[in-house]
Design an enzyme around this catalytic site. Sequence first.
Site, PDB file in Angstrom:
ATOM      1  N   SER A 105      -4.999   4.641   7.789  1.00  0.00           N
ATOM      2  CA  SER A 105      -4.188   3.933   6.800  1.00  0.00           C
ATOM      3  C   SER A 105      -4.177   2.394   6.704  1.00  0.00           C
ATOM      4  O   SER A 105      -4.001   1.619   6.000  1.00  0.00           O
ATOM      5  CB  SER A 105      -2.749   4.442   6.199  1.00  0.00           C
ATOM      6  N   LYS A 164      -2.580  -0.630   1.241  1.00  0.00           N
ATOM      7  CA  LYS A 164      -1.530  -0.981   0.169  1.00  0.00           C
ATOM      8  C   LYS A 164      -2.360  -2.134  -0.783  1.00  0.00           C
ATOM      9  O   LYS A 164      -1.852  -2.214  -1.982  1.00  0.00           O
ATOM     10  CB  LYS A 164      -0.335  -1.854   0.909  1.00  0.00           C
ATOM     11  N   GLU A 174       9.487  -4.437  -3.465  1.00  0.00           N
ATOM     12  CA  GLU A 174      10.342  -4.075  -2.341  1.00  0.00           C
ATOM     13  C   GLU A 174       9.407  -3.942  -0.987  1.00  0.00           C
ATOM     14  O   GLU A 174       8.460  -3.546  -1.293  1.00  0.00           O
ATOM     15  CB  GLU A 174      11.105  -2.755  -2.653  1.00  0.00           C
TER      16      GLU A 174
HETATM   17  C1  PLP Z   1       3.204   1.728   4.127  1.00  0.00           C
HETATM   18  C2  PLP Z   1       2.006   2.179   5.010  1.00  0.00           C
HETATM   19  C3  PLP Z   1       2.200   3.699   5.106  1.00  0.00           C
HETATM   20  C4  PLP Z   1       3.017   4.604   4.224  1.00  0.00           C
HETATM   21  O1  PLP Z   1       2.979   4.644   3.063  1.00  0.00           O
HETATM   22  P1  PLP Z   1       2.347   5.702   2.079  1.00  0.00           P
HETATM   23  O2  PLP Z   1       2.830   5.247   0.769  1.00  0.00           O
HETATM   24  O3  PLP Z   1       2.860   6.909   2.572  1.00  0.00           O
HETATM   25  O4  PLP Z   1       1.026   5.634   2.344  1.00  0.00           O
HETATM   26  C5  PLP Z   1       1.142   4.214   5.944  1.00  0.00           C
HETATM   27  N1  PLP Z   1       0.433   3.609   6.616  1.00  0.00           N
HETATM   28  C6  PLP Z   1       0.502   2.326   6.651  1.00  0.00           C
HETATM   29  C7  PLP Z   1      -0.546   1.577   7.527  1.00  0.00           C
HETATM   30  C8  PLP Z   1       1.280   1.440   5.621  1.00  0.00           C
HETATM   31  O5  PLP Z   1       1.287   0.250   5.717  1.00  0.00           O
END
Ligand code: PLP
Length: 431
Positions: A391, A92, A114
């Site tokens: 992610s 993020k 948000e």
């Molecule tokens: C917020 C988040 C997501 C989902 O958001 P995307 O916009 O689909 O990437 C996925 N993995 C993590 C670790 C997150 O914090």
Amino acid sequence: MFEYQQPDAAGHFGVYGGSFVSETLTHAINELKAAYAHYQHDPDFIAEFKSELAHFVGRPSPVYHAARMSREMGGAQIFLKREDLNHTGAHKINNTIGQAMLAKRMGKPRIIAETGAGQHGVATATICARYGLECVVYMGAEDVKRQSPNVYRMKLLGATVVPVDSGSRTLKDALNEAMRDWVANVDNTYYIIGTVAGPHPYPMMVRDFQSVIGEECLTQMPEMFKSLKMVASSGDMQPDAVVACVGGGSNAMGIFYPYIHHSHTRLIGVEAAGEGLDTHKHSASLQLGSPGVLHGNRTYILQDDNGQITETHSISAGLDYPGVGPEHAFLKDIGRAEYVGITDKEALEAFHYLCRTEGIIPALESSHAVAYAMQLAKTMRPDQSILVNMSGRGDKDIGTVADLSNADFFCRPSCQGQAVKGGEHIIQVHK
Ligand SMILES: *Cc1c(COP(=O)(O)O)cnc(C)c1O
């Protein structure tokens, strides 16, 4: 190979995307479009963005060969792109830095955002602290309760967290409230959206900031294959498949986008199948939704026959969203990306598996991508490869996992030194 030029000047990805906003926001959106159109090619802006990513976030994030897991699956080699090692623990931050830099240049001293699980809120509060910007984060009242460590993190970083009491008191309500704030304060306020959704230019802009993930992989994968003395079966020294979880879709677009013209590489998005795609408790907008307008763009959404947004569910708060970025809707329709589902149970199993097999605690969101990669690997040969976007890290999720695994998370005074729960040990690990 095909030309991929998306979106068009009005922000359309085929029939999706666009900009559905009230009259009052038209000016703000136009101002943002003009600023981004200018700064995305500005050498100073690009240099500062790269420097921030290197020195504040810790990029490039490594690509890691999950050797034990690959061996145990007995099929394709599995590689992890370690976005979990970024400052603040997820992908993020790549996006919040880019947008906060834009806000500074546009002369907007006040930032709003948000957040659902609080990850985007924390990433926004972090960069606002670094740049000395005022930060207000809207968060559903239900999420404020469920995610108290992240609420406290945002407060430590100097942000104001506003609980939203309307609707289901979750992410979509927080998004509505942030939009309302923006309408009222357009002159001094910049709205940092946390995923590839919202009105044009957000889906394109967030994708561009996040595509550093895939860009790095394009150079890291050939080096990885060389060091392993592997010849990639695709012939272009790139993976056979790239797998990422999809909530709003930003980490997936970030890793997919630079691979779109690598036609040998399959792109696979993993949605939250919750308690099953045959139940009503899931967040699989692309697989089970239908086209409609949500939060300023046309995309696949989960709605009932009257166009009302339906309740969604996932074990991971970050995937619990009734819409999805419009570019994914387009990639699905043209067949360039595939979308599959992983249930809560499968994700939780993959979570535990990765902890014990590779020494990596993944976010529950990312665990969905890991779970699918494990299934897919078994159907492939050892000279083939899968690149998974890790992610985020799972520190934020250990309380949830402990609850679900029926384990005592903290050793309370009452249980110290004693066996609990029918003679099991204090930390009862799922197996
Ligand atoms: C917020 C988040 C997501 C989902 O958001 P995307 O916009 O689909 O990437 C996925 N993995 C993590 C670790 C997150 O914090």
